[in-house]
Design an enzyme around this catalytic site. Structure first.
Site: not given
Ligand SMILES: *Cc1c(COP(=O)(O)O)cnc(C)c1O
Length: 390
Positions: A190
């Protein structure tokens, strides 16, 4: 002749300030949830324009905690997209509720509001709307449907920090929730990363207080309150909670990352504009762009290959030129973990995006020359494989 260096799919944007922040926390002697977490929460809420923010260990934990706190459980249904990272569906499944998958639109890879109402049943308790790859979904239309049916609305904003959406002439940052809460991720893929981590934003202070207890085993006091108290005080456990804490080490990194956000957004939007400009001439390629009411953070740049191009072959071609790519976003209903859940509704657009989508490298340190290399490699794929090319 030396081969050109390889281009990764993404690279975290961290440096000395983050290293210093970690050292500061270790020297302080307070390493798990404490003053850095509180400060990060305040700064994050300010950045999104929400009244409260609650830090947790991941976005998956954030989604689960919010659904749990809303009282969603066995026998309930939550309407969401299959076309998302598996954590979206998993968070619903953890509560014992059933995810009901609705198809997406091809322009923004997000829930199609026109298909939502047909998926709502007497068991539906909530809509979990994803802002996929940072591209805002049609959230105002979805919020109207949720309000009309008396449903909770939760946003999976895992990828969408810094993205904005315009409603009724006003630009609004994702994280100023349209429903009860929005959930963010700090995984390295992210924009902001704390290694792992998550954040919930809400405009309901009582809900935030409940989430803070639930992330800490359901404890009535925080460690900090106990530590600061001048006398001996005992906590109580009024309901069953979880250990979903963020550590102060992570929060200190997050505070530095948040300072970089404006520059990250500027770089990413510049690189996305370059891609859009260079790819415009390639026939048959679906290139993403903002709607008039969105300002994407370009967490990912997702192109749609023409139907006759094999996704795997295209990705291999780029890899041979030192360029990492990823296939389009997965679909939960195509995975064995969800094969029991018969997809009730047509998900053909989700499947098309999954099978013909390709994510190109995009990260702040990428250069214009890197973009050109990716574009030429992609051009080769599309011309070599054009069936009627002469
Ligand atoms: C990355 C992601 C998640 C999960 O995030 P984590 O912090 O790794 O648990 C959930 N939903 C979407 C759309 C994502 O891209």
């Amino acid at each position: 002749m030396s081969s050109p260096s390889s281009i990764p799919i993404a690279a975290p944007d961290m440096g000395e300030p983050e290293i210093e922040a970690v050292a500061r926390v270790i020297r302080s002697g307070w390493v798990t949830q404490g003053p850095e977490v509180s400060a990060f929460e305040s700064e994050f809420a300010l950045a999104c324009g929400s009244t409260s923010a609650v830090a947790v260990s991941s976005c998956t934990a954030a989604l689960h905690l919010v659904l749990h706190a809303l009282g969603i459980g066995p026998g309930d249904e939550v309407v969401t997209a299959s076309h998302s990272f598996i954590a979206t569906a998993n968070a619903i499944a953890y509560t014992g509720a059933t995810p009901v998958f609705v198809d997406i639109r091809l322009d923004d890879l997000n829930l199609d509001p026109d298909l939502l109402e047909a998926a709502i049943t007497p068991r539906t308790q909530a809509i979990l709307a994803v802002h996929q790859l940072g591209m805002p979904c049609r959230i105002a239309a979805i919020a109207d449907i949720a309000a009309r049916h008396g449903l909770h609305l939760v946003e999976d904003a895992a990828c969408a920090i810094g993205s904005e959406v315009n409603t009724a002439g006003i630009w609004r940052t994702i994280g100023q929730p349209f429903g009860i809460a929005a959930c963010f991720s700090f995984h390295p893929r992210k924009l902001l990363t704390t290694g792992d981590g998550g954040m919930i934003t809400t405009n309901d202070p009582a809900f935030a207080t409940r989430l803070r207890a639930l992330r800490q085993h359901g404890m009535s006091l925080t460690d900090r309150q106990r530590h600061m108290a001048g006398s001996v005080i005992f906590e109580s456990y009024d309901e069953i909670g979880f250990n979903y804490r963020m550590t102060d080490i992570q929060a200190a990194i997050g505070r530095e990352q948040l300072k970089r956000l404006p520059l990250m957004l500027q770089r990413r939007r510049g690189l996305a504009a370059l891609y859009q400009n260079r790819l415009a001439g390639i026939r048959g390629l679906g290139v993403p762009s903002d709607r008039r009411d969105t300002r994407t953070n370009w967490q990912s740049f997702h192109v749609l290959l023409p139907e006759h191009i094999d996704q795997h072959a295209a990705m291999s071609h780029l890899l041979a030129r030192g360029i990492a790519t990823r296939r389009g976003v997965m679909c939960a209903h195509l995975e064995p973990a969800y094969s029991r859940h018969h997809a009730r509704h047509n998900l053909q657009t989700s499947e098309r995006a999954r099978c013909h989508g390709m994510i190109l490298p995009l990260f702040p340190a990428m250069t214009e020359n890197d973009v050109d290399r990716v574009v030429s490699a992609l051009q080769e794929v599309l011309t070599i494989e054009e069936p009627d090319a002469r």
